[in-house]
Scaffold this motif. Structure first.
Motif, PDB file in Angstrom:
ATOM      1  N   TYR A 103       0.841  -1.201   0.000  1.00 30.39           N
ATOM      2  CA  TYR A 103       0.000   0.000   0.000  1.00 30.39           C
ATOM      3  C   TYR A 103       0.878   1.254   0.000  1.00 30.39           C
ATOM      4  N   ALA A 104       0.301   2.337  -0.494  1.00 29.32           N
ATOM      5  CA  ALA A 104       0.956   3.649  -0.458  1.00 29.32           C
ATOM      6  C   ALA A 104      -0.129   4.705  -0.458  1.00 29.32           C
ATOM      7  N   GLY A 105       0.128   5.804   0.218  1.00 28.64           N
ATOM      8  CA  GLY A 105      -0.842   6.882   0.263  1.00 28.64           C
ATOM      9  C   GLY A 105      -0.212   8.170   0.724  1.00 28.64           C
ATOM     10  N   THR A 106      -0.907   9.264   0.469  1.00 27.43           N
ATOM     11  CA  THR A 106      -0.458  10.582   0.908  1.00 27.43           C
ATOM     12  C   THR A 106      -1.673  11.456   1.175  1.00 27.43           C
ATOM     13  N   TYR A 107      -1.476  12.474   1.998  1.00 29.61           N
ATOM     14  CA  TYR A 107      -2.542  13.451   2.208  1.00 29.61           C
ATOM     15  C   TYR A 107      -1.945  14.832   2.402  1.00 29.61           C
ATOM     16  N   VAL A 108      -2.789  15.833   2.209  1.00 35.62           N
ATOM     17  CA  VAL A 108      -2.425  17.222   2.450  1.00 35.62           C
ATOM     18  C   VAL A 108      -3.601  17.899   3.159  1.00 35.62           C
ATOM     19  N   ALA A 109      -3.287  18.733   4.146  1.00 36.19           N
ATOM     20  CA  ALA A 109      -4.321  19.457   4.889  1.00 36.19           C
ATOM     21  C   ALA A 109      -4.793  20.654   4.072  1.00 36.19           C
ATOM     22  N   THR A 110      -6.071  20.996   4.233  1.00 32.08           N
ATOM     23  CA  THR A 110      -6.675  22.145   3.560  1.00 32.08           C
ATOM     24  C   THR A 110      -7.492  22.923   4.583  1.00 32.08           C
ATOM     25  N   GLY A 111      -7.975  24.087   4.202  1.00 28.23           N
ATOM     26  CA  GLY A 111      -8.870  24.857   5.056  1.00 28.23           C
ATOM     27  C   GLY A 111      -8.165  25.935   5.853  1.00 28.23           C
ATOM     28  N   GLY A 112      -8.957  26.701   6.547  1.00 28.71           N
ATOM     29  CA  GLY A 112      -8.463  27.851   7.292  1.00 28.71           C
ATOM     30  C   GLY A 112      -7.546  27.517   8.448  1.00 28.71           C
ATOM     31  N   LEU A 113      -7.641  26.314   9.003  1.00 27.18           N
ATOM     32  CA  LEU A 113      -6.806  25.934  10.144  1.00 27.18           C
ATOM     33  C   LEU A 113      -5.547  25.166   9.749  1.00 27.18           C
ATOM     34  N   LYS A 114      -5.323  24.944   8.467  1.00 30.35           N
ATOM     35  CA  LYS A 114      -4.194  24.103   8.045  1.00 30.35           C
ATOM     36  C   LYS A 114      -2.839  24.644   8.494  1.00 30.35           C
ATOM     37  N   ASP A 115      -2.716  25.958   8.634  1.00 33.10           N
ATOM     38  CA  ASP A 115      -1.447  26.539   9.058  1.00 33.10           C
ATOM     39  C   ASP A 115      -1.243  26.456  10.569  1.00 33.10           C
ATOM     40  N   TYR A 116      -2.240  25.957  11.298  1.00 33.21           N
ATOM     41  CA  TYR A 116      -2.162  25.897  12.753  1.00 33.21           C
ATOM     42  C   TYR A 116      -2.066  24.468  13.276  1.00 33.21           C
ATOM     43  N   ILE A 117      -1.808  23.512  12.396  1.00 38.56           N
ATOM     44  CA  ILE A 117      -1.617  22.130  12.815  1.00 38.56           C
ATOM     45  C   ILE A 117      -0.174  21.741  12.528  1.00 38.56           C
ATOM     46  N   SER A 118       0.323  20.766  13.256  1.00 37.89           N
ATOM     47  CA  SER A 118       1.729  20.397  13.112  1.00 37.89           C
ATOM     48  C   SER A 118       1.989  19.500  11.905  1.00 37.89           C
ATOM     49  N   GLN A 119       1.044  18.681  11.513  1.00 36.19           N
ATOM     50  CA  GLN A 119       1.268  17.748  10.405  1.00 36.19           C
ATOM     51  C   GLN A 119       0.378  18.150   9.230  1.00 36.19           C
ATOM     52  N   LYS A 120       0.926  18.946   8.324  1.00 34.14           N
ATOM     53  CA  LYS A 120       0.168  19.471   7.184  1.00 34.14           C
ATOM     54  C   LYS A 120       0.075  18.481   6.032  1.00 34.14           C
ATOM     55  N   SER A 121       0.994  17.534   5.994  1.00 31.71           N
ATOM     56  CA  SER A 121       0.958  16.496   4.956  1.00 31.71           C
ATOM     57  C   SER A 121       1.726  15.287   5.464  1.00 31.71           C
ATOM     58  N   SER A 122       1.453  14.165   4.841  1.00 21.68           N
ATOM     59  CA  SER A 122       2.133  12.938   5.225  1.00 21.68           C
ATOM     60  C   SER A 122       2.037  11.938   4.082  1.00 21.68           C
ATOM     61  N   TYR A 123       2.889  10.968   4.123  1.00 16.52           N
ATOM     62  CA  TYR A 123       2.803   9.859   3.174  1.00 16.52           C
ATOM     63  C   TYR A 123       3.203   8.590   3.909  1.00 16.52           C
ATOM     64  N   GLN A 124       2.765   7.478   3.371  1.00 24.13           N
ATOM     65  CA  GLN A 124       3.116   6.198   3.950  1.00 24.13           C
ATOM     66  C   GLN A 124       3.099   5.133   2.875  1.00 24.13           C
ATOM     67  N   ALA A 125       3.876   4.123   3.078  1.00 25.01           N
ATOM     68  CA  ALA A 125       3.938   2.974   2.181  1.00 25.01           C
ATOM     69  C   ALA A 125       4.336   1.774   3.012  1.00 25.01           C
ATOM     70  N   GLY A 126       3.886   0.626   2.603  1.00 26.02           N
ATOM     71  CA  GLY A 126       4.247  -0.541   3.361  1.00 26.02           C
ATOM     72  C   GLY A 126       3.669  -1.832   2.832  1.00 26.02           C
ATOM     73  N   LEU A 127       3.878  -2.852   3.606  1.00 21.86           N
ATOM     74  CA  LEU A 127       3.402  -4.194   3.328  1.00 21.86           C
ATOM     75  C   LEU A 127       2.491  -4.582   4.479  1.00 21.86           C
ATOM     76  N   ARG A 128       1.283  -5.014   4.179  1.00 22.17           N
ATOM     77  CA  ARG A 128       0.317  -5.380   5.209  1.00 22.17           C
ATOM     78  C   ARG A 128      -0.089  -6.830   5.028  1.00 22.17           C
ATOM     79  N   THR A 129      -0.153  -7.546   6.126  1.00 28.69           N
ATOM     80  CA  THR A 129      -0.670  -8.911   6.071  1.00 28.69           C
ATOM     81  C   THR A 129      -1.632  -9.122   7.230  1.00 28.69           C
ATOM     82  N   ALA A 130      -2.661  -9.890   7.000  1.00 24.29           N
ATOM     83  CA  ALA A 130      -3.665 -10.195   8.018  1.00 24.29           C
ATOM     84  C   ALA A 130      -3.588 -11.687   8.335  1.00 24.29           C
ATOM     85  N   PHE A 131      -3.723 -12.002   9.599  1.00 24.73           N
ATOM     86  CA  PHE A 131      -3.671 -13.403  10.025  1.00 24.73           C
ATOM     87  C   PHE A 131      -5.034 -13.881  10.442  1.00 24.73           C
TER      88      PHE A 131
END
Length: 131
Positions: A103-131
């Motif tokens: 899996y892989a994904g990313t996001y970006v914050a929007t809106g009037g409060l976006k400049d007042y949060i610490s994590q404005k964007s992020s991405y992640q990638a990995g391998l997931r398995t379910a047992f």
């Protein structure tokens, strides 16, 4: 409330949320002894109402599924102050087997409060398995 519908070539996902009277006491889900939730941004106000919605789609293509989602929360004060925070996200996952996927994904914050949060964007990638 939330719902989704599978059209075959894509799946549509949607949700709504409304919380009212959240700033009237310590029973608002905040820490013990905290009497209100406060928005601090370009303007500062106690939150009385939170309205949110989300809209997304998933498009499967063979073993890979592509997804997009937008979420927006609006925070309103009892004296009329309001501001919002949103998140635009895209991602994909690829099935390697019944229980394992990349899996892989990313996001970006929007809106009037976006400049007042610490994590404005992020991405992640990995391998997931379910047992």
């Amino acid at each position: 409330a939330s719902a989704n519908y599978n059209f075959g070539v894509f799946k549509l996902l949607a949700g709504l949320q409304r919380n009212s009277k959240v700033a009237l006491g310590s029973g608002n889900g905040a820490a013990v002894g905290v009497s209100s939730l406060v928005v601090t941004g370009a303007k500062t106000f106690a939150i009385d109402t939170i309205n949110g919605w989300t809209l997304g789609a998933e498009v499967p293509m063979g073993l890979t599924t592509f997804a997009v989602n937008y979420t927006r929360m609006t925070y309103e004060g009892p004296s009329g102050g309001s501001d919002n925070l949103g998140k635009l996200a895209v991602g994909a996952w690829h099935k390697l087997s019944k229980n394992t996927m990349l899996y892989a994904g990313t996001y970006v914050a929007t809106g009037g409060l976006k400049d007042y949060i610490s994590q404005k964007s992020s991405y992640q990638a990995g391998l997931r398995t379910a047992f």
